[in-house]
Design a protein around this motif. Structure first.
Motif, PDB file in Angstrom:
ATOM      1  N   ASP A 310       0.809  -1.216   0.000  1.00  0.00           N
ATOM      2  CA  ASP A 310       0.000   0.000   0.000  1.00  0.00           C
ATOM      3  C   ASP A 310       0.844   1.268   0.000  1.00  0.00           C
ATOM      4  OD1 ASP A 310      -2.310  -1.438  -0.047  1.00  0.00           O
ATOM      5  OD2 ASP A 310      -2.622  -1.400   2.115  1.00  0.00           O
ATOM      6  N   GLU A 311       1.938   1.267   0.762  1.00  0.00           N
ATOM      7  CA  GLU A 311       2.715   2.489   0.951  1.00  0.00           C
ATOM      8  C   GLU A 311       4.097   2.452   0.321  1.00  0.00           C
ATOM      9  OE1 GLU A 311       1.425   5.103   2.255  1.00  0.00           O
ATOM     10  OE2 GLU A 311      -0.451   4.169   2.934  1.00  0.00           O
ATOM     11  N   SER A 312       4.597   1.266  -0.038  1.00  0.00           N
ATOM     12  CA  SER A 312       5.964   1.167  -0.523  1.00  0.00           C
ATOM     13  C   SER A 312       6.111  -0.067  -1.404  1.00  0.00           C
ATOM     14  CB  SER A 312       6.939   1.095   0.655  1.00  0.00           C
ATOM     15  OG  SER A 312       6.663  -0.056   1.442  1.00  0.00           O
ATOM     16  N   PHE A 313       7.319  -0.233  -1.957  1.00  0.00           N
ATOM     17  CA  PHE A 313       7.618  -1.424  -2.748  1.00  0.00           C
ATOM     18  C   PHE A 313       8.990  -1.943  -2.340  1.00  0.00           C
ATOM     19  CE2 PHE A 313       9.735   1.875  -5.083  1.00  0.00           C
ATOM     20  CZ  PHE A 313      10.820   1.276  -5.692  1.00  0.00           C
ATOM     21  N   TYR A 314       9.208  -3.246  -2.554  1.00  0.00           N
ATOM     22  CA  TYR A 314      10.482  -3.858  -2.204  1.00  0.00           C
ATOM     23  C   TYR A 314      10.587  -5.200  -2.917  1.00  0.00           C
ATOM     24  CZ  TYR A 314       7.511  -6.394   1.123  1.00  0.00           C
ATOM     25  OH  TYR A 314       6.512  -7.141   1.696  1.00  0.00           O
ATOM     26  N   PHE A 315      11.758  -5.814  -2.802  1.00  0.00           N
ATOM     27  CA  PHE A 315      11.990  -7.122  -3.407  1.00  0.00           C
ATOM     28  C   PHE A 315      11.845  -8.190  -2.331  1.00  0.00           C
ATOM     29  CE2 PHE A 315      14.441  -4.248  -6.171  1.00  0.00           C
ATOM     30  CZ  PHE A 315      13.863  -4.564  -7.395  1.00  0.00           C
ATOM     31  N   GLU A 328      13.156  -1.023   1.572  1.00  0.00           N
ATOM     32  CA  GLU A 328      11.918  -0.756   0.864  1.00  0.00           C
ATOM     33  C   GLU A 328      11.857   0.728   0.564  1.00  0.00           C
ATOM     34  OE1 GLU A 328       8.180  -0.514   3.475  1.00  0.00           O
ATOM     35  OE2 GLU A 328       9.350  -2.147   4.366  1.00  0.00           O
ATOM     36  N   TRP A 329      11.154   1.065  -0.503  1.00  0.00           N
ATOM     37  CA  TRP A 329      11.145   2.443  -0.977  1.00  0.00           C
ATOM     38  C   TRP A 329       9.709   2.947  -1.079  1.00  0.00           C
ATOM     39  CZ3 TRP A 329      13.979  -1.562  -3.007  1.00  0.00           C
ATOM     40  CH2 TRP A 329      15.367  -1.456  -2.915  1.00  0.00           C
ATOM     41  N   LYS A 330       9.505   4.189  -0.673  1.00  0.00           N
ATOM     42  CA  LYS A 330       8.204   4.832  -0.805  1.00  0.00           C
ATOM     43  C   LYS A 330       7.977   5.214  -2.265  1.00  0.00           C
ATOM     44  CE  LYS A 330       7.310   4.881   3.665  1.00  0.00           C
ATOM     45  NZ  LYS A 330       6.193   4.100   4.252  1.00  0.00           N
ATOM     46  N   TYR A 331       6.706   5.294  -2.643  1.00  0.00           N
ATOM     47  CA  TYR A 331       6.397   5.645  -4.028  1.00  0.00           C
ATOM     48  C   TYR A 331       6.818   7.072  -4.362  1.00  0.00           C
ATOM     49  CZ  TYR A 331       3.796   1.307  -3.959  1.00  0.00           C
ATOM     50  OH  TYR A 331       3.471  -0.010  -3.844  1.00  0.00           O
ATOM     51  N   GLY A 332       6.900   7.916  -3.341  1.00  0.00           N
ATOM     52  CA  GLY A 332       7.338   9.286  -3.581  1.00  0.00           C
ATOM     53  C   GLY A 332       8.781   9.394  -4.016  1.00  0.00           C
ATOM     54  N   SER A 333       9.561   8.300  -3.845  1.00  0.00           N
ATOM     55  CA  SER A 333      10.969   8.337  -4.231  1.00  0.00           C
ATOM     56  C   SER A 333      11.174   8.054  -5.717  1.00  0.00           C
ATOM     57  CB  SER A 333      11.762   7.319  -3.408  1.00  0.00           C
ATOM     58  OG  SER A 333      11.335   5.992  -3.686  1.00  0.00           O
ATOM     59  N   LEU A 363       7.073  -6.218 -17.884  1.00  0.00           N
ATOM     60  CA  LEU A 363       7.443  -4.797 -17.821  1.00  0.00           C
ATOM     61  C   LEU A 363       6.232  -3.897 -18.022  1.00  0.00           C
ATOM     62  CD1 LEU A 363      10.885  -4.490 -19.656  1.00  0.00           C
ATOM     63  CD2 LEU A 363      10.388  -4.651 -17.207  1.00  0.00           C
ATOM     64  N   GLN A 364       5.304  -4.299 -18.873  1.00  0.00           N
ATOM     65  CA  GLN A 364       4.123  -3.470 -19.084  1.00  0.00           C
ATOM     66  C   GLN A 364       3.307  -3.353 -17.803  1.00  0.00           C
ATOM     67  OE1 GLN A 364       1.049  -5.030 -21.677  1.00  0.00           O
ATOM     68  NE2 GLN A 364       0.318  -2.980 -22.188  1.00  0.00           N
ATOM     69  N   ALA A 365       3.063  -4.478 -17.140  1.00  0.00           N
ATOM     70  CA  ALA A 365       2.282  -4.461 -15.908  1.00  0.00           C
ATOM     71  C   ALA A 365       3.004  -3.683 -14.810  1.00  0.00           C
ATOM     72  CB  ALA A 365       2.003  -5.890 -15.447  1.00  0.00           C
ATOM     73  N   ILE A 366       4.328  -3.840 -14.718  1.00  0.00           N
ATOM     74  CA  ILE A 366       5.103  -3.132 -13.700  1.00  0.00           C
ATOM     75  C   ILE A 366       5.082  -1.633 -13.958  1.00  0.00           C
ATOM     76  CG2 ILE A 366       7.443  -2.769 -12.832  1.00  0.00           C
ATOM     77  CD1 ILE A 366       7.899  -5.778 -13.218  1.00  0.00           C
ATOM     78  N   THR A 367       5.286  -1.246 -15.223  1.00  0.00           N
ATOM     79  CA  THR A 367       5.251   0.178 -15.570  1.00  0.00           C
ATOM     80  C   THR A 367       3.888   0.768 -15.271  1.00  0.00           C
ATOM     81  OG1 THR A 367       6.872  -0.219 -17.328  1.00  0.00           O
ATOM     82  CG2 THR A 367       5.644   1.843 -17.421  1.00  0.00           C
ATOM     83  N   ASN A 368       2.845   0.044 -15.621  1.00  0.00           N
ATOM     84  CA  ASN A 368       1.481   0.503 -15.351  1.00  0.00           C
ATOM     85  C   ASN A 368       1.267   0.684 -13.847  1.00  0.00           C
ATOM     86  OD1 ASN A 368      -1.174   1.013 -16.691  1.00  0.00           O
ATOM     87  ND2 ASN A 368      -1.855  -0.613 -15.313  1.00  0.00           N
ATOM     88  N   GLU A 369       1.770  -0.253 -13.053  1.00  0.00           N
ATOM     89  CA  GLU A 369       1.629  -0.184 -11.600  1.00  0.00           C
ATOM     90  C   GLU A 369       2.342   1.038 -11.040  1.00  0.00           C
ATOM     91  OE1 GLU A 369      -0.578  -2.039  -8.864  1.00  0.00           O
ATOM     92  OE2 GLU A 369       0.068  -3.325 -10.517  1.00  0.00           O
ATOM     93  N   VAL A 370       3.566   1.282 -11.518  1.00  0.00           N
ATOM     94  CA  VAL A 370       4.366   2.405 -11.022  1.00  0.00           C
ATOM     95  C   VAL A 370       3.677   3.728 -11.314  1.00  0.00           C
ATOM     96  CG1 VAL A 370       6.518   3.678 -11.360  1.00  0.00           C
ATOM     97  CG2 VAL A 370       6.573   1.197 -11.097  1.00  0.00           C
ATOM     98  N   VAL A 371       3.212   3.889 -12.549  1.00  0.00           N
ATOM     99  CA  VAL A 371       2.596   5.165 -12.946  1.00  0.00           C
ATOM    100  C   VAL A 371       1.307   5.421 -12.164  1.00  0.00           C
ATOM    101  CG1 VAL A 371       1.497   6.389 -14.866  1.00  0.00           C
ATOM    102  CG2 VAL A 371       3.653   5.180 -15.230  1.00  0.00           C
ATOM    103  N   LEU A 372       0.510   4.371 -11.942  1.00  0.00           N
ATOM    104  CA  LEU A 372      -0.765   4.550 -11.250  1.00  0.00           C
ATOM    105  C   LEU A 372      -0.582   4.789  -9.752  1.00  0.00           C
ATOM    106  CD1 LEU A 372      -3.037   1.865 -12.954  1.00  0.00           C
ATOM    107  CD2 LEU A 372      -2.873   4.301 -13.462  1.00  0.00           C
ATOM    108  N   ARG A 373       0.522   4.310  -9.182  1.00  0.00           N
ATOM    109  CA  ARG A 373       0.737   4.451  -7.742  1.00  0.00           C
ATOM    110  C   ARG A 373       1.513   5.720  -7.383  1.00  0.00           C
ATOM    111  NH1 ARG A 373       0.002  -0.057  -4.358  1.00  0.00           N
ATOM    112  NH2 ARG A 373      -0.786  -1.902  -5.431  1.00  0.00           N
TER     113      ARG A 373
END
Length: 496
Positions: A310-315, A328-333, A363-373
């Motif tokens: 919900d608030e960040s992403f990580y591996f 982990e990194w916040k989407y604002g970064s 890559l398409q799904a990941i890019t879409n996720e990044v832009v929307l979040r």
């Protein structure tokens, strides 16, 4: 909305790498007679084991593992769909071999200078074939979109679609949006009817169910306190029985009295400790996972999940049980996302000049996720020369990707922090329908949250009932022990 800059210029090293990959791809298409859509992802020097090892080059594309020898004219084309096993092998105590089984035939390759990287990439592409989707707009654009299969420069996509020229030329079919039967389109009148009442009734039922669940939890808490009192009383009985044992022992003779002097006066049973039986509802966080390969500084690959929470992403590890990088990194970064010339390769660019390099079939799904979040305009998406372009930045595309099961190890819609649900509707839809559609979307979100809370209550009740059942069994055993103890004490007292 992703920023656009058609005048993007690339460093000479990027252009040289793009040209090298293009040449290698043209070379593979010519040698193996591959279709124009096949692109070389990686190529490695190695040898194939026949009567003797024969040196050559392995070309890895999105659908095939190909090998061409330098001498002897040996050419092998192994489709991933026919591969039954990919197994690492050791030759002469060196981990440099890979066996690939295809239709009961074993192909043995050896002498890799990067065996682990090759092995991880082969296994990844075998399990995760590259996937892309197009999202037909509700209204066809005025200008025709190119349908070429490669780029000679940078390509950019807006947050409203990000068209990159793959299978979208002349797209004009309206996308049929139907979430749980809530929206229906009349083919004759082309009018939308949004059934808001049904979702409101569902919310009422969910609220009543939640109230019942809350009352049940309160009753379970009262029942736990009753069990506490019973357990405390049983332990007090044991304490009194222990005290009675000392009295009886002192009356049985001098030996018993002496034993009491030197024995521990503490009770032999466990003292009762009151516990907090409040049922804690811990909701499991909703995550969206994509299988990727991290490209390490030594060029090796690490298989893992790219997890969007919900608030960040990580591996995370492949089984999703733990983070693997400790960060982990916040989407604002997020600053940008670069789709590299090398197929399926990308860079996630973060604040502080942090660059996360990865390989993914999604890559398409990941890019879409990044832009929307991320915030509108925050992320610049860049396609390097000759890279694979695709659409992104569309909630409707998210629905299609989810419906197709593309990439998401755990398919959960990203929250919509920008815009409204009605943005996906055609502009000729009435404002009332749009308002009802937004209300319906809000109702469904409320309903989803209520269902999650009810599910958490159900799990909490189950855990509490299991715990209380175990405590009742423990109390029953302690009561039986007290009864036996009482009988023995009575027998000894009568003998005195």
């Amino acid at each position: 909305m992703a920023q656009q800059n058609p005048q993007q210029k690339f460093e000479p090293a990027v252009l040289q790498e793009a040209e090298r990959i293009r040449q290698r791809t043209d070379e593979a298409r010519k040698i193996f007679n591959l279709v124009d859509t096949e692109v070389v992802i990686e190529d490695y020097l190695c040898s194939i084991r026949k009567a003797i090892p024969i040196a050559g080059r392995m070309y890895i594309t999105q659908n095939y593992v190909c090998f061409s020898s330098f001498i002897g004219g040996i050419c092998e084309v192994l489709p991933y769909r026919k591969i039954t096993a990919i197994v690492p092998q050791t030759f002469m105590f060196f981990n440099s071999g890979i066996d690939i089984d295809v239709d009961n035939i074993k192909y043995q390759f050896a002498n890799y200078n990067m065996r682990e990287q090759t092995l991880n990439l082969l296994k990844y592409l075998w399990k995760h074939p590259p996937s892309y989707l197009t999202d037909a707009p509700t209204e066809p654009p005025k200008n025709n979109l190119s349908s070429s299969s490669s780029n000679d420069g940078a390509n950019y996509g807006a947050n409203t679609g990000g068209y990159g020229g793959y299978g979208v030329a002349g797209a004009s079919r309206d996308f049929e949006f139907n979430r749980g039967g809530a929206v229906y389109e009349s083919q004759q009148q082309q009018e939308l009817v949004v059934d808001v009442d049904t979702s409101l009734k569902a919310i009422e039922i969910a609220l009543e169910t939640k109230d019942i669940g809350q009352s049940t939890l309160e009753e379970l808490n009262r029942q736990a306190e009753i069990l506490d009192n019973i357990e405390r009383d049983v332990e007090h009985i044991h304490m009194n029985l222990d005290r009675g044992d000392r009295y009886i022992r002192s009356m049985e003779g001098v030996g018993g009295a002496i034993k009491n002097i030197f024995s521990n006066n503490k009770p032999s049973h466990n003292t009762f400790e009151k516990k907090d039986h409040t049922v804690v509802l811990q909701r499991k966080p909703k995550n969206v996972d994509y299988n990727v390969l991290i490209k390490n500084p030594d060029q090796n690959f690490t298989p893992c999940l790219l997890r969007f929470s919900d608030e960040s992403f990580y591996f995370a590890s492949e089984d999703g049980t733990k983070p693997i990088t400790g960060k982990e990194w916040k989407y604002g970064s997020f600053v940008g996302l670069v789709v590299n010339s090398r197929h399926l390769h990308a860079e996630l660019r973060l604040a502080g000049k942090v660059i996360l390099r990865l390989v993914s079939s999604y890559l398409q799904a990941i890019t879409n996720e990044v832009v929307l979040r991320t915030e509108p305009g925050q992320v610049t998406v860049v396609f390097e020369p000759h890279s694979k372009s695709f659409q992104y930045g569309s909630f409707r595309l998210s629905d299609k990707l989810e419906a197709a099961g593309i990439g998401r190890a755990n398919a959960v819609n990203a929250a919509n922090p920008h815009g409204k649900a009605s943005d996906i509707l055609s502009t000729n839809v009435s404002q009332k329908v749009k308002d009802d559609f937004d209300q319906q979307d809000q109702n469904l979100q409320i309903l989803e949250n209520l269902v999650d809370e009810i599910s958490d209550m159900s799990k909490g009740m189950q855990n509490e009932l299991v715990g209380q059942t175990e405590r009742i069994g423990h109390i029953t055993n302690r009561v039986a022990e007290a009864q036996n103890h009482t009988a023995e004490s009575t027998r000894r007292a009568k003998r005195i």
